[in-house]
Design an enzyme around this catalytic site. Structure first.
Site, PDB file in Angstrom:
ATOM      1  N   GLU A   1      44.853  47.684  46.212  1.00 45.42           N
ATOM      2  CA  GLU A   1      45.835  47.562  47.286  1.00 45.42           C
ATOM      3  C   GLU A   1      46.927  48.550  46.913  1.00 45.42           C
ATOM      4  OE1 GLU A   1      45.845  45.892  50.109  1.00 45.42           O
ATOM      5  OE2 GLU A   1      43.937  44.895  49.753  1.00 45.42           O
TER       6      GLU A   1
ATOM      7  N   THR B   1      49.421  54.972  38.814  1.00 45.74           N
ATOM      8  CA  THR B   1      50.545  55.543  39.560  1.00 45.74           C
ATOM      9  C   THR B   1      51.772  55.757  38.672  1.00 45.74           C
ATOM     10  OG1 THR B   1      52.140  55.000  41.302  1.00 45.74           O
ATOM     11  CG2 THR B   1      51.107  53.143  40.210  1.00 45.74           C
ATOM     12  N   ASP B   2      52.636  56.677  39.092  1.00 42.48           N
ATOM     13  CA  ASP B   2      53.899  56.872  38.361  1.00 42.48           C
ATOM     14  C   ASP B   2      54.855  55.688  38.556  1.00 42.48           C
ATOM     15  OD1 ASP B   2      54.574  57.341  41.024  1.00 42.48           O
ATOM     16  OD2 ASP B   2      55.520  59.292  40.685  1.00 42.48           O
ATOM     17  N   GLU B   3      54.578  54.837  39.563  1.00 44.50           N
ATOM     18  CA  GLU B   3      55.517  53.737  39.854  1.00 44.50           C
ATOM     19  C   GLU B   3      55.603  52.723  38.714  1.00 44.50           C
ATOM     20  OE1 GLU B   3      55.580  52.131  43.762  1.00 44.50           O
ATOM     21  OE2 GLU B   3      55.117  54.050  44.688  1.00 44.50           O
TER      22      GLU B   3
ATOM     23  N   TYR C   1      53.613  45.706  43.798  1.00 48.14           N
ATOM     24  CA  TYR C   1      52.546  46.710  43.688  1.00 48.14           C
ATOM     25  C   TYR C   1      52.550  47.352  42.302  1.00 48.14           C
ATOM     26  CZ  TYR C   1      50.453  51.382  43.921  1.00 48.14           C
ATOM     27  OH  TYR C   1      49.742  52.519  43.629  1.00 48.14           O
ATOM     28  N   SER C   2      53.720  47.862  41.883  1.00 45.60           N
ATOM     29  CA  SER C   2      53.731  48.580  40.604  1.00 45.60           C
ATOM     30  C   SER C   2      53.503  47.625  39.433  1.00 45.60           C
ATOM     31  CB  SER C   2      55.007  49.406  40.421  1.00 45.60           C
ATOM     32  OG  SER C   2      56.157  48.636  40.626  1.00 45.60           O
TER      33      SER C   2
ATOM     34  N   LEU D   1      39.353  53.724  41.586  1.00 46.07           N
ATOM     35  CA  LEU D   1      40.512  53.906  42.477  1.00 46.07           C
ATOM     36  C   LEU D   1      40.770  52.699  43.369  1.00 46.07           C
ATOM     37  CD1 LEU D   1      38.798  57.009  42.835  1.00 46.07           C
ATOM     38  CD2 LEU D   1      41.171  57.473  43.378  1.00 46.07           C
TER      39      LEU D   1
ATOM     40  N   ASP E   1      33.150  43.824  46.698  1.00 47.38           N
ATOM     41  CA  ASP E   1      34.520  43.532  46.267  1.00 47.38           C
ATOM     42  C   ASP E   1      34.560  43.657  44.741  1.00 47.38           C
ATOM     43  OD1 ASP E   1      36.908  42.272  45.522  1.00 47.38           O
ATOM     44  OD2 ASP E   1      36.731  40.724  47.065  1.00 47.38           O
TER      45      ASP E   1
ATOM     46  N   LYS F   1      49.793  47.251  39.235  1.00 49.58           N
ATOM     47  CA  LYS F   1      49.155  48.448  38.660  1.00 49.58           C
ATOM     48  C   LYS F   1      49.435  48.505  37.153  1.00 49.58           C
ATOM     49  CE  LYS F   1      47.143  51.381  40.404  1.00 49.58           C
ATOM     50  NZ  LYS F   1      45.704  51.554  40.730  1.00 49.58           N
TER      51      LYS F   1
ATOM     52  N   ARG G   1      64.192  49.251  51.854  1.00 54.60           N
ATOM     53  CA  ARG G   1      63.093  48.502  51.233  1.00 54.60           C
ATOM     54  C   ARG G   1      63.685  47.665  50.094  1.00 54.60           C
ATOM     55  NH1 ARG G   1      58.245  52.169  48.933  1.00 54.60           N
ATOM     56  NH2 ARG G   1      57.286  51.859  50.965  1.00 54.60           N
TER      57      ARG G   1
HETATM   58  P1  NAD Z   1      44.020  53.415  49.820  1.00 60.15           P
HETATM   59  O1  NAD Z   1      44.738  52.150  50.131  1.00 60.15           O
HETATM   60  O2  NAD Z   1      43.988  54.507  50.826  1.00 60.15           O
HETATM   61  O3  NAD Z   1      42.476  53.080  49.462  1.00 60.15           O
HETATM   62  C1  NAD Z   1      42.119  51.995  48.663  1.00 60.15           C
HETATM   63  C2  NAD Z   1      40.614  51.785  48.809  1.00 60.15           C
HETATM   64  O4  NAD Z   1      40.240  50.672  47.973  1.00 60.15           O
HETATM   65  C3  NAD Z   1      40.176  51.420  50.244  1.00 60.15           C
HETATM   66  O5  NAD Z   1      39.023  52.159  50.591  1.00 60.15           O
HETATM   67  C4  NAD Z   1      39.862  49.929  50.154  1.00 60.15           C
HETATM   68  O6  NAD Z   1      38.867  49.504  51.086  1.00 60.15           O
HETATM   69  C5  NAD Z   1      39.398  49.795  48.716  1.00 60.15           C
HETATM   70  N1  NAD Z   1      39.578  48.433  48.196  1.00 60.15           N
HETATM   71  C6  NAD Z   1      40.692  47.665  48.277  1.00 60.15           C
HETATM   72  N2  NAD Z   1      40.462  46.456  47.711  1.00 60.15           N
HETATM   73  C7  NAD Z   1      39.180  46.479  47.252  1.00 60.15           C
HETATM   74  C8  NAD Z   1      38.372  45.540  46.568  1.00 60.15           C
HETATM   75  N3  NAD Z   1      38.824  44.320  46.257  1.00 60.15           N
HETATM   76  N4  NAD Z   1      37.120  45.903  46.229  1.00 60.15           N
HETATM   77  C9  NAD Z   1      36.635  47.128  46.548  1.00 60.15           C
HETATM   78  N5  NAD Z   1      37.342  48.049  47.214  1.00 60.15           N
HETATM   79  C10 NAD Z   1      38.609  47.732  47.564  1.00 60.15           C
HETATM   80  O7  NAD Z   1      44.615  53.895  48.446  1.00 60.15           O
HETATM   81  P2  NAD Z   1      44.922  55.384  47.915  1.00 60.15           P
HETATM   82  O8  NAD Z   1      46.250  55.785  48.375  1.00 60.15           O
HETATM   83  O9  NAD Z   1      43.747  56.232  48.164  1.00 60.15           O
HETATM   84  O10 NAD Z   1      45.031  55.077  46.353  1.00 60.15           O
HETATM   85  C11 NAD Z   1      43.865  55.057  45.529  1.00 60.15           C
HETATM   86  C12 NAD Z   1      44.259  54.741  44.098  1.00 60.15           C
HETATM   87  O11 NAD Z   1      45.175  55.724  43.634  1.00 60.15           O
HETATM   88  C13 NAD Z   1      44.973  53.403  43.935  1.00 60.15           C
HETATM   89  O12 NAD Z   1      44.542  52.822  42.739  1.00 60.15           O
HETATM   90  C14 NAD Z   1      46.454  53.767  43.879  1.00 60.15           C
HETATM   91  O13 NAD Z   1      47.160  52.819  43.110  1.00 60.15           O
HETATM   92  C15 NAD Z   1      46.380  55.110  43.172  1.00 60.15           C
HETATM   93  N6  NAD Z   1      47.464  56.052  43.486  1.00 60.15           N
HETATM   94  C16 NAD Z   1      47.799  56.347  44.788  1.00 60.15           C
HETATM   95  C17 NAD Z   1      48.794  57.293  45.051  1.00 60.15           C
HETATM   96  C18 NAD Z   1      49.174  57.671  46.456  1.00 60.15           C
HETATM   97  O14 NAD Z   1      50.146  58.397  46.653  1.00 60.15           O
HETATM   98  N7  NAD Z   1      48.451  57.245  47.481  1.00 60.15           N
HETATM   99  C19 NAD Z   1      49.456  57.919  43.989  1.00 60.15           C
HETATM  100  C20 NAD Z   1      49.109  57.581  42.670  1.00 60.15           C
HETATM  101  C21 NAD Z   1      48.103  56.658  42.430  1.00 60.15           C
HETATM  102  O1  DAU Z   2      54.352  57.304  43.562  1.00 61.71           O
HETATM  103  C1  DAU Z   2      52.996  57.004  43.817  1.00 61.71           C
HETATM  104  C2  DAU Z   2      52.905  55.971  44.913  1.00 61.71           C
HETATM  105  O2  DAU Z   2      53.232  56.627  46.129  1.00 61.71           O
HETATM  106  C3  DAU Z   2      51.527  55.330  45.010  1.00 61.71           C
HETATM  107  O3  DAU Z   2      51.248  54.637  43.831  1.00 61.71           O
HETATM  108  C4  DAU Z   2      51.455  54.370  46.211  1.00 61.71           C
HETATM  109  O4  DAU Z   2      50.140  53.863  46.348  1.00 61.71           O
HETATM  110  C5  DAU Z   2      51.829  55.155  47.445  1.00 61.71           C
HETATM  111  O5  DAU Z   2      51.845  54.288  48.574  1.00 61.71           O
HETATM  112  C6  DAU Z   2      53.196  55.834  47.295  1.00 61.71           C
HETATM  113  O6  DAU Z   2      54.237  54.839  47.260  1.00 61.71           O
HETATM  114  P1  DAU Z   2      55.644  55.044  48.024  1.00 61.71           P
HETATM  115  O7  DAU Z   2      56.232  53.714  48.264  1.00 61.71           O
HETATM  116  O8  DAU Z   2      56.474  56.077  47.360  1.00 61.71           O
HETATM  117  O9  DAU Z   2      55.080  55.695  49.407  1.00 61.71           O
HETATM  118  P2  DAU Z   2      55.491  55.452  50.935  1.00 61.71           P
HETATM  119  O10 DAU Z   2      54.802  56.505  51.737  1.00 61.71           O
HETATM  120  O11 DAU Z   2      55.319  54.033  51.343  1.00 61.71           O
HETATM  121  O12 DAU Z   2      57.048  55.756  50.933  1.00 61.71           O
HETATM  122  C7  DAU Z   2      57.567  57.018  50.521  1.00 61.71           C
HETATM  123  C8  DAU Z   2      59.077  56.943  50.598  1.00 61.71           C
HETATM  124  O13 DAU Z   2      59.466  56.857  51.981  1.00 61.71           O
HETATM  125  C9  DAU Z   2      59.666  55.714  49.927  1.00 61.71           C
HETATM  126  O14 DAU Z   2      60.904  56.066  49.327  1.00 61.71           O
HETATM  127  C10 DAU Z   2      59.916  54.740  51.073  1.00 61.71           C
HETATM  128  C11 DAU Z   2      60.217  55.657  52.248  1.00 61.71           C
HETATM  129  N1  DAU Z   2      59.766  55.161  53.569  1.00 61.71           N
HETATM  130  C12 DAU Z   2      58.469  54.766  53.707  1.00 61.71           C
HETATM  131  C13 DAU Z   2      58.011  54.294  54.909  1.00 61.71           C
HETATM  132  C14 DAU Z   2      56.583  53.840  55.071  1.00 61.71           C
HETATM  133  C15 DAU Z   2      60.653  55.136  54.639  1.00 61.71           C
HETATM  134  O15 DAU Z   2      61.824  55.522  54.515  1.00 61.71           O
HETATM  135  N2  DAU Z   2      60.194  54.673  55.842  1.00 61.71           N
HETATM  136  C16 DAU Z   2      58.913  54.237  56.028  1.00 61.71           C
HETATM  137  O16 DAU Z   2      58.565  53.814  57.160  1.00 61.71           O
END
Ligand code: NAD
Ligand code: DAU
Length: 373
Positions: free
Chosen positions: A88, A137-139, A179-180, A85, A63, A183, A310
């Protein structure tokens, strides 16, 4: 065996992390890649089956909030580079339970920073040759206005855009979701460790990723799975919100480039130049799933179900990543249609993976979250 570099990748069992680990293990056989992950609901070692036997790969289950475990891992593997990376990552979960987001994203990042600081400062060469690269993240920038709801051509993008403003590296932070906000907190701590202690840090802020191994709670994989099983597709609000989508392997390529060539203490935005309204994405995904399953294209449009919006739903995200393009020559390699086709195909071919991660506790959580919608 002595390795040229020892790189710690946190969150490597998650969606983006697994693509980064795979890229580094295969591309750099002379680097040791240490994947450190707590294996939460989102972490799955099955994502890395193809690299787990490689001699330059190691896994540590820990962790990031555990200071002793971070100290031990850094020392044991003589870590000189960190790509962070672990987090949550799901906005809807952060709305239900913000505390775990503050713990992992803020305190976890601070714990890792402090452990790295103490370890690197204890070495004779100090911070020389070290790098702490934080993935964000861009958020954190908040939400952009939708000034052109019909979409219009724009000089920075081949794809149509829905507003006049974009997120730049200098855009002021204005996070809205727990979340944002978490971050943003972690980004501030990373920059503070550079400014206060001289730690060689870097931050990148990326837009929405899509592709294989994304947990099916996020829009695209959730909807692919629901369409396959003819379950309702819960579109939040009117489906008008805009996201900028990037294929996950393009993000991993950018991370590789920036880790090696990015300027210390700098920030780079990473985006797809690829804005889409949610409702339009949903229609593309439906058509693609239908076609690949041999159903009449569009047959599943009736699954679209508009549900309550949301809370605090950001209207539009759009990244300007021209700095990364101009300074380091990075550009997205895949057109969206091509990326979606690959993604849908992967989920349809890997139903066992989807069934595995959507079973048990997660399934119960999911049912509770959408109860009544
Ligand atoms: P994900 O939720 O798929 O994976 C997160 C990983 O972190 C998992 O493997 C989880 O087990 C691990 N983790 C969580 N808590 C932990 C802890 N306390 N200690 C050790 N490991 C832990 O996330 P993702 O979508 O792959 O995102 C990865 C990174 O990229 C994040 O920091 C997220 O903010 C960032 N990001 C994601 C997106 C996106 O669209 N998914 C976009 C921009 C930035
Ligand atoms: O912008 C980067 C971010 O993108 C990352 O930092 C986050 O980790 C990642 O989860 C993602 O966030 P979003 O909230 O944009 O992703 P999500 O897939 O949850 O949702 C995308 C869009 O779709 C958002 O406008 C919400 C909408 N949505 C999502 C879900 C899960 C729906 O309308 N219905 C749904 O069931």
């Amino acid at each position: 065996m002595d390795f040229k570099r020892n790189i710690l990748i946190t969150g490597g069992a998650g969606f983006i992390g697994s693509h980064v680990v795979r890229l580094f293990v295969n591309k750099y056989p002379d680097y040791r890649i240490i994947n450190l992950d707590k294996l939460t609901y989102a972490g799955n070692l099955a994502n890395l089956k193809d690299v787990e036997q490689k001699p330059n790969y190691a896994f540590v289950k820990a962790d990031i909030c555990d200071f002793g475990a971070m100290q031990e891992t850094l020392r044991q593997y003589r870590v000189d580079g960190i790509i962070h990376l672990a987090a949550e990552s799901h906005v809807d979960r952060s709305i239900k339970d913000p505390f775990i987001f503050a713990r992992t994203n803020v305190l976890g990042t601070l714990t890792l920073l402090q452990a790295a600081k103490e370890y690197w400062e204890s070495l004779p060469e100090g911070y020389e040759g070290k790098r702490f690269y934080h993935i964000s993240t861009d958020e954190v920038y908040g939400a952009l206005q939708m000034t052109c709801p019909e979409g219009k051509e724009n000089p920075i993008s081949a794809h149509k855009v829905y507003g006049d403003a974009f997120f730049h590296e200098y855009t002021k932070y204005n996070p809205h979701s727990p979340y944002s906000a978490s971050k943003a907190g972690s980004d501030h701590f990373v920059r503070a460790f550079h400014d206060t202690y001289g730690m060689p840090t870097l931050v990148t802020n990326c837009s929405n990723n899509y592709g294989p191994y994304q947990f099916p709670e996020k829009l695209i994989p959730l909807f692919i799975n629901n369409i396959r099983h003819r379950k309702p597709l819960p579109v939040y609000g009117k489906g008008e919100n805009v996201r900028d989508w990037l294929y996950v392997e393009d993000h991993a390529r950018a991370i590789d480039l920036i880790f090696h060539r990015g300027k210390t203490a700098d920030t780079y935005n990473i985006g797809g130049f690829n804005e889409w309204k949610n409702i339009d994405i949903v229609k593309v995904v439906i058509r693609t799933v239908d076609r690949l399953l041999g159903r009449p294209e569009g047959a599943d449009m009736d699954l679209i179900t508009f549900v309550a919006d949301r809370k605090g739903h950001d209207m539009r995200y759009a990244i300007d990543s021209t700095k990364l393009r101009d300074e380091l020559g990075w550009e997205p390699s895949l057109q969206f249609e091509e990326g979606i086709e690959k993604t849908v195909r992967w989920y349809l071919d890997n139903q066992a993976w989807v069934d595995n991660v959507t079973s048990g506790d997660y399934q119960r959580y999911y049912e509770e979250m959408y109860a009544g919608k």
